[in-house]
Scaffold this motif. Sequence first.
Motif, short mmCIF file in Angstrom:
data_model
loop_
_atom_site.label_atom_id
_atom_site.label_comp_id
_atom_site.label_asym_id
_atom_site.label_seq_id
_atom_site.Cartn_x
_atom_site.Cartn_y
_atom_site.Cartn_z
N THR A 109 0.86 -1.18 0.00
CA THR A 109 0.00 0.00 0.00
C THR A 109 0.89 1.23 0.00
N GLU A 141 -2.44 0.81 -4.82
CA GLU A 141 -2.52 -0.51 -4.21
C GLU A 141 -3.14 -1.44 -5.24
N SER A 190 -5.47 -3.72 -6.76
CA SER A 190 -6.85 -3.85 -6.32
C SER A 190 -7.69 -4.52 -7.40
N GLN A 191 -8.62 -5.35 -6.96
CA GLN A 191 -9.59 -5.93 -7.89
C GLN A 191 -10.86 -5.10 -7.93
N VAL A 201 -11.23 -0.96 -7.70
CA VAL A 201 -10.73 0.37 -7.33
C VAL A 201 -11.83 1.30 -6.83
N PHE A 261 -12.59 0.48 -3.28
CA PHE A 261 -11.52 0.92 -2.40
C PHE A 261 -11.63 2.43 -2.15
N SER A 303 -4.33 1.43 -9.93
CA SER A 303 -3.92 0.01 -9.92
C SER A 303 -3.91 -0.54 -11.34
N ARG A 329 -7.40 -9.41 -3.35
CA ARG A 329 -7.39 -7.96 -3.45
C ARG A 329 -8.77 -7.44 -3.83
N LEU A 366 -11.45 -4.24 0.58
CA LEU A 366 -10.52 -3.37 1.31
C LEU A 366 -10.07 -4.09 2.59
N THR A 380 -4.80 -0.52 4.61
CA THR A 380 -4.85 0.63 3.71
C THR A 380 -5.09 1.94 4.46
N HIS A 387 -10.33 -4.16 -14.26
CA HIS A 387 -9.05 -4.60 -13.70
C HIS A 387 -8.51 -5.77 -14.49
#
Length: 766
Positions: free
Chosen positions: A198, A211, A213-214, A216, A219, A238, A248, A251, A255, A469
């Motif tokens: 992170t 970070e 992330s799957q 965003v 997040f 990401s 991922r 969250l 983070t 992603h």
Amino acid sequence: MTDTAEANVRLGDPLNRIDAQAKVTGAARYGSDPDIARPVFAFLAVSSIARGHITRIDDRQARAVSGVLDILTHENMAAAIRPVKFISEGGYMGSSIMPLSSPRVFHAGQIVAVVLADSFEAAREGAHRLAISYADETPSAGFDSEGVEVVPGADASKEHQDPKIGDAEAAFAAAPVKVDAQYSTPTQHHNPLELFTTTCAWEADKLTLWESSQNVHAFKNGLAQQLGINPENVRVISPYIGGAFGSRGSLTQRTALIAVAAKRLGRPVKLVASRDQGFTIASYRAETRHHIRLGADKDGKLQSLTHEAFEVTSRPDPYMVSGTDASTRLYACPNVSSKVSIVHADRSTPGFMRAPPEVPYLFPLESAMDELAAALQMDPVELRRVNDTKTEPIKGLPYTSRSLMQCFDKGTKAFDWQRRDPRPGSMRDGDWLVGLGCASTMYPTQMGAATARVSLTLSGTAKVQTAAHDIGTGAYTVIAMTAAERLGLPIQKVTVELGDTELPPAPGAGGSNTTASVCNVVAKACEEIRAKVANAASSAEDSKLKGQDQKALRFSAGRLVGPDGAGEELETAMRRVTNGAIEIYAENTPHGVKPDAIEKLYQGAQTLAGGAKLQDRIQFAFGAEFVELRVHRITREIRCPRVLGVFAAGRIMNMKTATSQLMGGLIWGVSSALHEGTEMDRRYGRFYNTDLAEYLIPVNADIPAAEVILLPEEDHEINELGIKGIGELGNVGTNAAVANAVFHATGVRIRNLPIRLEQLLGTASI
Ligand code: MOS
């Protein structure tokens, strides 16, 4: 087909990944790679106890380390981070356990302090010098431990359903042929190669988070809630992800801690957690237990199916995968009963791991089907044929398409299943007992609402922007292919931007939905571009296409053409509409999602529709998997020389990346049966094989031949492009196919994964 071909792209072409060069040359930037001058480095300290509370933190030695700037603990953080709900309760968090909000410890490896320093080494040194005292209590480690709390799924979640039809109890009692057995699957960890990292930087009140992330947009919104700030002030970046597999997708707690640290210090902060910390600060696949009862009549038709299951979770969170949605619908059966319960123990909260429900729930079902075949003295493929169905048995809904038996038919030929002598232990190769096993796989076809922006320039270049992603699966490539095909451009002329909350939102990369959700909305945007240009051309005096039906005009090889191939240059046609570029923003709300899905998507709260959750139909992808195994007559060493998967999963967008994806799934499936298992020292509630030396995964020599066959399948109901999704189809059922092959080789039925040679020692040597 080479990548330099300037030909039209066709959907399905086996193109190389468009991001391959960036990845192999190091140009691709992963989560911990942002170009930040002088970041502060963070190192986590994690709890050594699994249950209890911190009584004292002596940080004098740690603060004395040269370069240490600050140390965050519950004493100075307390209420700095607001509680945000757990994912299954409508929130964004993969765990509701909030480290540093109190002295309480919920599990071993919980974050208890964050040491911040000018160098990674100083931060690590500081973390090691923290003296933390605990008042520890005996943890309830898991199944069978004193103090665990068992809660029926229906009590744990309002949404939970235990599929049921008819009278399974009576039908089981009356059935002439029965299987009644218990199975278990172990704790497993995703271990993506990229560590959990992170990086946070503030500019005034604006926060940027790098970070992997799957999801965003989730997040962004979740982190804003945790920090009590406007989501518009949070940007999540990401673009490349070094593996995820579900780890991922939600969250996690680290983070917000790093975001707060960056604010306190007024400098960017970067965390790279260690491999062993990754076992407890992110998610994992929970340990499960199953009781299956099958009753069949003498010709193998199922009369009764009961699936009772238990899943381990943490103390506070009702995490539950409930794979009975799939296991009760794979075969025709008039009497079905199921029940899922969760078991709260002193562990970190589990979470999504590739095919979260289907991997642990199809293992017992597909093992039990093999046991039933043996009891009936029937070929296991024939047993599946006898129980094949075009409607699911619970609500009687039709499968939009289901090519399970076509997969078995193709697979039995390609695998030469006919050579199989059904008698266990009957096939030999020198000192090796040979086993052949098979199993079905199924995975729900799911989609979410999605948005995308596509622009096309006069010079014939296109750009696709969407906050989807690419978790290593090839999303960049299939998205580019969609635009290239629809806009009649070579693949090199299309650029794709993903993984950034500045882009229009797309669903999280979970549930194998990305290709279906995103390619369909990209196709929609391209269609709007085509319609604009085609409309203008069909009505323009100076156009060769004047008077033609605009719907019949399409982009091809840099031109706009009619059905006879005649037409005009792209630039000529486009100039009637624009002197620059045509840019279209499109939204798509697929079948079954709620009308407010797009609005929710912008808040990072998407829901997927499909699978067994629709009211009017059921949609799944299917496959047949075959495993060849060798068990040594004396040492009981287990080798797996060959695995074959035959899959039918709607339209395949790229034969090459799809084959790789499914091959990886098969390998993981074998791994899940023979290698993987996170072991716990139950006295302390602590995982102990927390590195890649002792958490076993297969290497090439472990599975010399992993073969994939893709059957063409057209499904016009699921979505415009007919895409089902393949990310999680490959590793489902494989574990059962392995166990079934072990039985065929040795006559020993192993019902507890992973299968290790010690389970076969001392068993009668056939
Ligand atoms: Mo997946 S476990 O749906 O990333």
